[in-house]
Scaffold this motif. Structure first.
Motif, PDB file in Angstrom:
ATOM      1  N   UNK A   1       0.853  -1.198   0.000  1.00  0.00           N
ATOM      2  CA  UNK A   1       0.000   0.000   0.000  1.00  0.00           C
ATOM      3  C   UNK A   1       0.880   1.237   0.000  1.00  0.00           C
ATOM      4  N   UNK A   2       0.330   2.294  -0.588  1.00  0.00           N
ATOM      5  CA  UNK A   2       1.074   3.561  -0.590  1.00  0.00           C
ATOM      6  C   UNK A   2       1.282   4.053   0.833  1.00  0.00           C
ATOM      7  N   UNK A   3       2.237   4.953   1.001  1.00  0.00           N
ATOM      8  CA  UNK A   3       2.423   5.516   2.339  1.00  0.00           C
ATOM      9  C   UNK A   3       1.284   6.503   2.622  1.00  0.00           C
ATOM     10  N   UNK A   4       1.158   6.809   3.890  1.00  0.00           N
ATOM     11  CA  UNK A   4       0.059   7.693   4.296  1.00  0.00           C
ATOM     12  C   UNK A   4       0.224   9.078   3.688  1.00  0.00           C
ATOM     13  N   UNK A  24      -0.157  11.744  14.377  1.00  0.00           N
ATOM     14  CA  UNK A  24       0.974  10.874  14.716  1.00  0.00           C
ATOM     15  C   UNK A  24       0.614   9.863  15.788  1.00  0.00           C
ATOM     16  N   UNK A  25       1.443   8.859  15.931  1.00  0.00           N
ATOM     17  CA  UNK A  25       1.238   7.813  16.932  1.00  0.00           C
ATOM     18  C   UNK A  25       2.593   7.524  17.561  1.00  0.00           C
ATOM     19  N   UNK A  31       1.729   3.376  13.912  1.00  0.00           N
ATOM     20  CA  UNK A  31       0.694   3.421  12.879  1.00  0.00           C
ATOM     21  C   UNK A  31      -0.005   4.786  12.904  1.00  0.00           C
ATOM     22  N   UNK A  32       0.267   5.622  11.895  1.00  0.00           N
ATOM     23  CA  UNK A  32      -0.344   6.951  11.901  1.00  0.00           C
ATOM     24  C   UNK A  32      -1.725   6.879  11.281  1.00  0.00           C
TER      25      UNK A  32
ATOM     26  N   UNK B 326       0.620   5.321  23.005  1.00  0.00           N
ATOM     27  CA  UNK B 326       0.440   5.042  21.589  1.00  0.00           C
ATOM     28  C   UNK B 326      -0.814   4.224  21.394  1.00  0.00           C
ATOM     29  N   UNK B 327      -1.114   3.922  20.163  1.00  0.00           N
ATOM     30  CA  UNK B 327      -2.308   3.120  19.912  1.00  0.00           C
ATOM     31  C   UNK B 327      -1.984   2.003  18.949  1.00  0.00           C
ATOM     32  N   UNK B 328      -2.782   0.952  19.011  1.00  0.00           N
ATOM     33  CA  UNK B 328      -2.483  -0.211  18.190  1.00  0.00           C
ATOM     34  C   UNK B 328      -3.773  -0.974  17.917  1.00  0.00           C
TER      35      UNK B 328
END
Lengths: 207, 395, 190
Positions: A1-4, A24-25, A31-32, B326-328
């Protein structure tokens, strides 16, 4: 998949005027996610579903999140000249973040077998304007899950075909998953060894 | 009493929107509509589930699922206990498959905290998860036949075999159903001596039972006429409605998270993902049987290859566990479909948001679409073929 | 392909049922019912039901391993443990001064047998019992197990979980020997 970032650029090109933001995360996986404004949410969702390179045809998880009013402290290192010597000083800035409710969609593609892309919608506030557009017309998988978010968080989904309470009973008046929800006194009335529960129950049941 | 019989045109149909099929395509005679409430205390509803059904004669015109009778706000409890404290609660989600629920939660927390289960633990997880799949599918088929009116025999045969697997679970985890076995970064305890041989024996005997079971059922004319063509689910609708698990694959969509995500060590096993063609109740029944055969293949390989070694990640700790903020989202292929956990950590010992994506809850989204136009007796078996567990639906 | 006769599938199924019926008289595999309560299934080593407190020595009031640290009370997911710590240290069965629980109660109507208390206990004081015939006529009071009902000797632990108990005893013995050696080294004149 493409980047965000690529997806964001393509969405912005497809819908001029849409406000798309990357959230952001800080976690290990990092995972953004993509935050979309209300006016373009349905269009963006359709785009994500129909675009041949993405084909995110499967909305796996739809859920609400409650963010209370918070004071966010940010620490920054600032260079300052004190008494002729340049020093690094830690400066703390405080900013008040008004609370809001958030709906998170985890999108996957069953056709191309990739994902997830995390899509977020935010309400204006937690009180009188807890509204977001419903994405059920795009993914029916969201039907029950949006109803659940409405039931437990009080998020109103505009355009949902059947927005009723789903887990709580219809006469229930509060939103139990909110962080500031206070459970009623008769929530647990059986005499457990814990005095506080017992005291609360006694208070409730004795005249 | 209302003397004017309700006309079919005035029937309170479900609000039409995209992808919803037309009710009563065969155009029956307009008559008086009967609204009944099936459940929550009804033997066919797999617990406390209610369907508000509007019937035209015996045909379903409208069906609204009502649930929440077993709601205890699992997610709120999860936000008010530590990460470890939620582990035994995940057993109670889908009480048939506590080990896969454990795994899904452990997987999500491991992703959140950056832990990695050692190889032996991964093998144990695969073995227990596939055993769970066997016993879930076998009891589901038994219950489905019970719903169809095969009073007892298939269910009793299924439970006889299920007990053998539950015995394995008991000698490993201490409990038959509420296993509470997996931990973040591994498993709670190692296999007891002799367990692997016992498991090999159970797995070795299972195909014979499956053959018997299929001889009993798969060609049975009554079963065929009750299930074929009933409750068909088109693949486009299945994908759009987020249906997962055997139900999705019965409609012919090749999507198995064990193959797609390759979580754990599923990339090491060679197994077939069975696919259906019509998406009707018969395909869903067949899908369970074929998946059990695929699971047996995985089990044979896993029981052969399991290595020695540690079973816990040395970085993980039991008390004072605080993953960084963070989240997951972690998901696995549970026997019922995609079971996911969405966690947001704020760095404290308790999760800031703890969300379960329950497969059987979301698989009920299209219950109405599948039942419209069918007899009310078929609605019961369509519900049975969805494979729901109310502990997971209501949470 | 031959067209199956109508009813063939049903007949095939009936043959299967008959095989199981006849088989249940001869094959152990097909007759699995255990006639409880006359017969009982043997308990697995890992079986668990509700927790109990282990004590060493003969006097349960002195010998409890529990030192009322209240970790299990905090970690218990359904919050079914209730502990009140004693105000003063008391001698245990070896004569060492130790804090002890004044009250230790477990509400078995709330307990979900998850074993978290056993895992977090640093003193091996709380273990899982296998007793399952626990029905009472009183819904609240009798299901609340008090300290006297919870305390069970180490021999009982050995009886129900032999492998685990042996492991625990070996570990505790090694710890004790180490502590004694250390104490001896500390008291020895330099």
């Amino acid at each position: 998949m493409e980047t965000l970032d690529q997806i964001k650029a393509r969405v912005e090109a497809a819908f001029p005027g849409a406000s798309v933001e990357i959230v952001p995360n800080a976690g290990v996986g990092g995972q953004r996610s993509l935050l979309v404004d209300h006016a373009h949410a349905l269009d963006v969702a359709r785009f994500l579903r129909e675009d041949p390179a993405l084909r995110l045809d499967y909305a796996s998880n739809v859920t609400g999140v409650d963010w209370l009013d918070a004071v966010i402290k940010e620490k920054r290192k600032v260079k300052q000249v004190i008494a002729g010597v340049e020093r690094e000083i830690e400066e703390t800035t405080e900013r008040r973040r008004p609370g809001y409710l958030e709906v998170v969609y985890h999108l996957y593609s069953m056709e191309l077998k990739h994902g997830p892309l995390v899509l977020r919608l935010r309400t204006a506030n937690r009180a009188d304007n807890a509204r977001v557009p419903s994405l059920t017309p795009v993914w029916r998988a969201a039907e029950f899950q949006e109803r659940e978010a409405y039931d437990l968080y009080g998020i109103i989904f505009d355009g949902h075909p059947d927005l009723r309470r789903i887990l709580m009973w219809d006469e229930f008046r509060d939103f139990p998953m909110r962080k500031d929800y206070v459970e009623p006194d008769d929530y647990e009335y059986e005499p457990t060894p814990h005095d506080d529960v017992l005291a609360k129950a006694k208070r409730h049941y004795q005249p | 009493m209302n003397s004017e019989p309700a006309k079919l045109e005035n029937a309170p149909l479900a609000k039409p929107y995209e992808l919803r099929p037309k009710a009563l395509a065969d155009g029956g005679q307009p008559g008086e509509l009967l609204e009944i409430s099936m459940g929550p205390q009804h033997p066919s509803t797999h617990g406390v589930f209610r369907m508000d059904v509007v019937l035209d004669g015996e045909r379903v015109v409208k069906l609204k699922p009502v649930f929440g009778y077993l709601h205890r706000n699992h997610e709120k409890i999860g936000e008010n206990t530590t990460y470890l404290g939620s582990m035994p609660y995940t057993d109670r989600l889908d009480y048939f498959c506590s080990l896969t629920s454990n795994w899904a939660y452990a997987l999500a927390v491991e992703k959140l905290a950056g832990l990695q289960a050692p190889e032996r633990a991964e093998y144990i997880r695969v073995i227990t998860a596939e055993l769970t799949r066997l016993q879930n599918h076998i009891s589901l088929v038994g219950f489905l036949l019970q719903d169809m009116g095969a009073s007892g025999t298939p269910l009793m045969y299924a439970f006889r075999e299920r007990e053998k697997i539950l015995d394995l679970f008991e000698s490993l985890t201490g409990a038959r159903m509420m296993c509470n076995y997996m931990r973040f970064g591994g498993c709670r305890c190692d296999l007891p001596p002799g367990w692997l041989d016992q498991a090999r024996q159970v797995v070795g005997e299972f195909p014979r039972f499956l053959d018997e079971f299929e001889a009993l059922l798969s060609g049975n004319e009554i079963l065929l006429s009750r299930t074929q063509g009933v409750g068909a689910l088109p693949p486009e609708l299945a994908v759009n409605a987020g249906i997962t698990g055997p139900m999705l694959r019965a409609s012919g969509v090749n999507y198995d998270i064990r193959k797609v995500d390759k979580y754990g060590i599923y990339d090491r096993f060679d197994f077939r993902v069975p696919l259906g063609d019509h998406g009707d109740v018969y395909d869903r029944y067949m899908m369970r049987v074929l998946e059990m055969r695929a699971s047996l293949k995985i089990l044979e390989a896993a029981l052969r290859d399991i290595p020695d070694g540690p079973i816990m990640d040395p970085k993980s700790k039991l008390r004072g566990f605080r993953p960084r903020a963070g989240e997951v989202y972690g998901r696995i292929e549970s026997p019922k479909g995609e079971l996911g956990f969405y966690l947001i950590s704020d760095g404290s010992p308790k999760p800031c948001r703890y969300r379960v994506r329950p497969p059987s809850f979301i698989n009920l989204t299209i219950l109405e679409d599948m039942c419209l136009g069918h007899y009310v007796a078929d609605a019961v078996i369509i519900l049975g073929s969805v494979d729901i567990v109310m502990g997971e639906v209501d949470r | 392909m031959s067209v199956p006769l109508p009813g063939q599938g049903i007949v095939k199924g009936l043959v299967e049922t008959a095989r199981n019926f006849v088989g249940s008289y001869v094959e152990k595999d097909r007759l699995v019912t255990v006639q409880y309560p006359e017969e009982r299934v043997p308990q697995a080593e890992a079986s668990r039901n509700f927790p109990f407190l282990v004590y060493d020595g003969d006097d349960w009031q002195k010998g409890l391993r529990c030192v009322a640290c209240q970790i299990c009370e905090k970690e218990c997911p359904p919050q079914c443990i209730y502990i009140v710590k004693d105000t003063a240290r008391k001698p245990d069965h070896t004569g060492k001064l130790q804090f002890q629980p004044r009250l230790f109660e477990i509400d078995t109507s709330v307990c979900m047998s998850c074993q978290v208390c056993v895992e977090v206990c640093p003193f091996d004081a709380i273990k899982m019992d296998v007793e399952y015939e626990l029905s009472t006529s009183d819904r609240f009071n009798s299901l609340l197990l008090r300290k006297a009902q919870l305390a069970k000797p180490n021999q009982y632990f050995h009886k129900i979980h032999p492998a685990e108990a042996a492991e625990v005893d070996a570990r505790l013995g090694a710890d004790k020997a180490k502590a004694e050696a250390k104490a001896a080294a500390a008291t020895r004149p330099a």
